[in-house]
Design an enzyme around this catalytic site. Sequence first.
Site, PDB file in Angstrom:
ATOM      1  N   TYR A  40      30.667  95.748  33.591  1.00 15.73           N
ATOM      2  CA  TYR A  40      29.582  95.329  34.467  1.00 15.73           C
ATOM      3  C   TYR A  40      29.129  96.534  35.292  1.00 15.73           C
ATOM      4  CZ  TYR A  40      26.730  91.975  37.022  1.00 15.73           C
ATOM      5  OH  TYR A  40      25.677  91.295  37.557  1.00 15.73           O
ATOM      6  N   LYS A  95      29.607  72.235  14.691  1.00 16.38           N
ATOM      7  CA  LYS A  95      28.881  73.141  13.788  1.00 16.38           C
ATOM      8  C   LYS A  95      29.246  74.591  14.109  1.00 16.38           C
ATOM      9  CE  LYS A  95      25.397  73.360  10.701  1.00 16.38           C
ATOM     10  NZ  LYS A  95      25.048  72.412   9.646  1.00 16.38           N
TER      11      LYS A  95
END
Length: 780
Positions: A40, A95
Amino acid sequence: MQNDLRKQQALEYHAKGRPGKIEVIPTKEAKTQRDLSLAYSPGVAAPCLEIADNIENVYKYTAKGNLVAVISNGTAVLGLGDIGPEAGKPVMEGKGVLFKIFADIDVFDIEINEKDPEKFVQIVKALEPTFGGINLEDIKAPECFYIEKALKERLNIPVMHDDQHGTAIISAAALLNALEIQKKKIEKVKFVVNGAGAAAMACVMLYEALGAKHENFLLFDRKGVLHKGRTELEDFKLKFANAKNDMTLAQAMKDADVFIGLSAGNCVTADMVKSMAKNPIVFAMANPDPEISWEEATGARKDIIMATGRSDYPNQVNNVLGFPYIFRGALDVRAKHINEEMKLAAVKALAELAKSPVPDIVNMAYNEKNISFGESYIIPKPLDPRLLATVAPAVAKAAMESGVAMHPINDWDKYITNLNKRLGLDNQVMRVIGNKARRDPKRIVFAEADNVKILKAAQIVFDEGIGYPLLLGDEKRIQRIAAENGIDLDGLPIIDPRSDENEERRNKYAELFLEKRGRRGFNAYEAKKIMKDRNYYGAMMVECGNADAMISGLTKNYPDTIRPAIQVIGTEPGVSKIAGMYLMLTKKGPLFLADTTVNFNPTAEELAEITLLAAKEVRNFNIIPRIALLSYSNFGSSNSPEARLVAEAREIVKRKMQHLLVDGEMQASVAFNKELMKENYPFSELVDKDVNTLIFPNLAAGNIAYNLMKELDTADAVGPILLGLKKPVHILQLGSSVRSIINMALVAVVDAQIKSVAPTEEIVKKSKWWKRFRRVSRDV
């Protein structure tokens, strides 16, 4: 009752631990202050600026290139209809799981609360910067047609509505092979398609792209055949309204060559199939009940080729054969679209794969000796490990040749190698074992049936078609525990070895036991008494052929459980000592560890025997053993007795089995570090090999290693698997979970398939299992 139990199991599965089925895991180290400053602020600014300068760098510095969005508005979820986006989320997560386990594609599932097609398109369009591809899911027709078309026009990343194109691609591959076997030309055959939804339309259009004639299709929806006289037909159905006038399905089926079912169960009769043309093809793909059952269709015609959407019959049309690998190929060349050429490439790759020799691991998974191309094998099996390296490259090549690939592949051999490394070809081991177990279930004695975990596992083992449980213990206590926990034991035999009604069999077992152990410290009284012990009674059931395997040890010390098996069943011919092995399911593939449970300080000869037993068991999993004999020494670097013992064990193994891939002594770091081994020990036969079996110098080392791996969550453990017993008995660890018990049951059943000659199915048909088995097996 059965459906209620299945519902409860499904709810527990989704709610247990962290709710849902997916999580986000960092791919970079993020442990130190430096790591965090790179992940970050301030370090993250560098890749941001690189992407700002060249937007293509987003694929270099972020996860976009391997990230697919599974997007739905929940308007056509499975067979549940319009249940809303939140209710559809478990399906979208599922899925995502399939994308990951079959093609190593990361997924964010996105459920959008929007039914207006144009607004839906605008929302998805705004997400394009995040994702490498879009999988549309469970969106109702006709809106799904507009949504997919608009997104393909507006986005520069691959988009596919799998509900349409998945079924079309898989069934088209099956159709090509069925037509070849039946000696029919696609441009001449007449089709009847029952169902006029998104999948049916996509099937017809793809079949036409393969050469079928538009005028040769007759389509039916819920109101009947599509014809121009029907004034209520939606626009998307009008172009398929080929019928000249109204007709019934039975009339349409007369002299038809191909029936495609994407509708409802049991709407086609045997007489309809009999009326079809010579050498008919019937794809009855409604789920869970096909338009006509396999038995009825094949009973009506001997010249038929039949396919369904079910896994319990040959020729399953399953979308998982397509979408993971199509997106894998599209992502890997950064395709702007999934076009017709790419879909056709997937069709042809699947069709060709079915014609090539089937690997042993696939034969094993489906409990077949030799699956080969023919009327019962026109489409690859979902567990075929070759799918990823076959379909994805075909799709990628088609993308390049059709001009939609932004990042062409130059070295195809390297690409295919990398595909196989993504998942590890060995990493399907438990799926393969599970499938093999279900193909030939065996009778399993659960010796500690008065335990709620055992009862839960036994119910699942039976209902999933893994095996036929035999429950040992006090019947009233077992029934009470089951009732208190909502466990259905209907049809499962409960046997109390201590009861009067089992006295005759108990005495018979005692006589046989006395024959075995009469001169080894047991008298007649003690033999009768010990047969009241469930572990001895269960082991004797296996020995006498009244059961095929036994599982015990959940609540007893290991020696107390293993002793009855050794005394009653004994070892295989030529085996002097048994051993214990764990299968560790790691991210890099399965890893086998031995001996982890039995032999404290084996001699060189015993260590060699353990190695040979482990190698034999690894082969039973259809995996080539690559064995490292571990020590603190590397190839003679220490001359200590401990190190020399391991080296001597290797010499004994090589004398007995020259071609076995085994080396040592070596440190674990050398076994797993290919560069270190190649650079320092180029003479080793494990150079450039992926080690999958570790043999430890003593029990302390093996047991500590197994427990460290398990408790640090670096692997899931299956075991311990007992090696060297004449018949299958497997011992649970104290406090094993329900999942671990089920995994052991899978191993026990496959072990019994190898070692047992009892005709299990015929025995079961005569027993109290059969009524319940017939009731649940259709849903397995």
